[in-house]
Design an enzyme around this catalytic site. Structure first.
Site, PDB file in Angstrom:
ATOM      1  N   SER A  55       6.092  -3.151  -9.389  1.00 14.48           N
ATOM      2  CA  SER A  55       5.294  -2.684 -10.532  1.00 14.48           C
ATOM      3  C   SER A  55       5.770  -3.317 -11.831  1.00 14.48           C
ATOM      4  O   SER A  55       6.873  -3.849 -11.921  1.00 14.48           O
ATOM      5  CB  SER A  55       5.398  -1.173 -10.675  1.00 14.48           C
ATOM      6  OG  SER A  55       5.048  -0.529  -9.483  1.00 14.48           O
TER       7      SER A  55
HETATM    8  N1  SAH Z   1       9.615   0.646  -6.632  1.00 15.11           N
HETATM    9  C1  SAH Z   1       9.147  -0.630  -6.188  1.00 15.11           C
HETATM   10  C2  SAH Z   1       7.784  -0.473  -5.583  1.00 15.11           C
HETATM   11  C3  SAH Z   1       7.438  -1.422  -4.539  1.00 15.11           C
HETATM   12  S1  SAH Z   1       5.757  -1.293  -3.976  1.00 15.11           S
HETATM   13  C4  SAH Z   1       9.070  -1.597  -7.358  1.00 15.11           C
HETATM   14  O1  SAH Z   1       8.220  -1.456  -8.219  1.00 15.11           O
HETATM   15  O2  SAH Z   1       9.818  -2.541  -7.396  1.00 15.11           O
HETATM   16  C5  SAH Z   1       5.750   0.130  -2.943  1.00 15.11           C
HETATM   17  C6  SAH Z   1       6.683   0.073  -1.750  1.00 15.11           C
HETATM   18  O3  SAH Z   1       6.493   1.271  -1.013  1.00 15.11           O
HETATM   19  C7  SAH Z   1       6.410  -1.074  -0.805  1.00 15.11           C
HETATM   20  O4  SAH Z   1       7.582  -1.829  -0.636  1.00 15.11           O
HETATM   21  C8  SAH Z   1       5.999  -0.370   0.508  1.00 15.11           C
HETATM   22  O5  SAH Z   1       6.421  -1.057   1.660  1.00 15.11           O
HETATM   23  C9  SAH Z   1       6.679   0.969   0.353  1.00 15.11           C
HETATM   24  N2  SAH Z   1       6.128   2.069   1.145  1.00 15.11           N
HETATM   25  C10 SAH Z   1       4.848   2.478   1.275  1.00 15.11           C
HETATM   26  N3  SAH Z   1       4.759   3.549   2.082  1.00 15.11           N
HETATM   27  C11 SAH Z   1       6.035   3.842   2.468  1.00 15.11           C
HETATM   28  C12 SAH Z   1       6.612   4.839   3.318  1.00 15.11           C
HETATM   29  N4  SAH Z   1       5.888   5.784   3.915  1.00 15.11           N
HETATM   30  N5  SAH Z   1       7.961   4.828   3.486  1.00 15.11           N
HETATM   31  C13 SAH Z   1       8.734   3.908   2.891  1.00 15.11           C
HETATM   32  N6  SAH Z   1       8.249   2.934   2.080  1.00 15.11           N
HETATM   33  C14 SAH Z   1       6.911   2.903   1.874  1.00 15.11           C
END
Ligand code: SAH
Length: 207
Positions: A55
């Protein structure tokens, strides 16, 4: 120059001096794929693989600020990605546990956090919608993916007086929402801002 991002985060309304210092001390270039390094200091989402983005830093900072972390707090993060938000959380709290469903993203995050000198974050590969019962309760929980409601397991793992920030999907937008646990129940406290998130993958869904 992280100074550009510090200014963007300030202009987005973030005031917490410890958080501003954490942004300054955490060059985002270390938390994006190398081919996007030149864009790392811009306040925009960047692809990290698996159709997932990291993000924009102003959004992350506003979510982290809403958690009102103290240095004794234990934090649960769901959706590690490349670990940028994890690093900010770790600089503000005592211990961070972060759950990521993609093993290769988790491996990148571990390497990025190691290079940034972050030692108090543990990355776990698994289904974050179940939380991490073995380390609960948590003073703060932050979910970086959206769902219609807070998964019951996560609500249960918030300590009394603890905070949870998560984008809740509505018809119009993902509304980033702050919840606080009082008298054993998670209560909606404040809507922070509308945003756009990837779905939280939950048992029974396959995305
Ligand atoms: N906080 C991070 C967000 C990455 S995007 C940043 O901004 O740098 C969202 C992430 O959530 C992705 O890496 C995706 O693989 C993860 N995600 C989605 N559903 C999930 C779940 N049920 N358990 C663990 N990770 C999940």
């Amino acid at each position: 120059m992280t100074r550009t991002l510090v200014r963007a985060v300030q202009e987005a309304g973030v005031r917490d001096p410890r958080l501003l210092e954490a942004v300054r001390a955490t060059p985002r270039k270390g938390f994006v794929p190398p081919e996007f390094a030149a864009r790392a200091e811009r306040d925009e989402p960047i692809p990290i693989g698996h159709d997932q983005p990291t993000s924009q830093p102003t959004l992350i900072a506003r979510m982290v600020e809403a958690l009102r972390l103290s240095e004794t707090d234990r934090v649960l993060e769901i959706g590690t990605g490349y670990g940028y938000q994890t690093a900010l959380l770790a600089r503000l709290a005592r211990q961070v546990y972060s759950v990521e469903r993609h093993a290769d993203l988790a491996a990148h995050a571990r390497a990025n956090l190691g290079s940034a000198g972050v030692r108090n974050a543990e990355i776990v590969v698994g289904d974050g919608s179940l939380g991490l019962a073995e380390h609960a309760p948590f003073d703060a929980v932050v979910v970086s993916a959206t769902a219609r409601q807070v998964p019951a397991a996560l609500a249960a793992q918030v300590a009394e007086g603890g905070r949870l920030v998560m984008p809740i999907r509505t018809r119009e937008a993902d509304m980033v929402t702050l919840f606080v646990k009082r008298h054993g129940r998670l209560r909606q406290q404040r809507l922070l801002l509308p945003a756009c998130f990837v779905p939280l993958v939950q048992p029974g869904t396959d995305r």
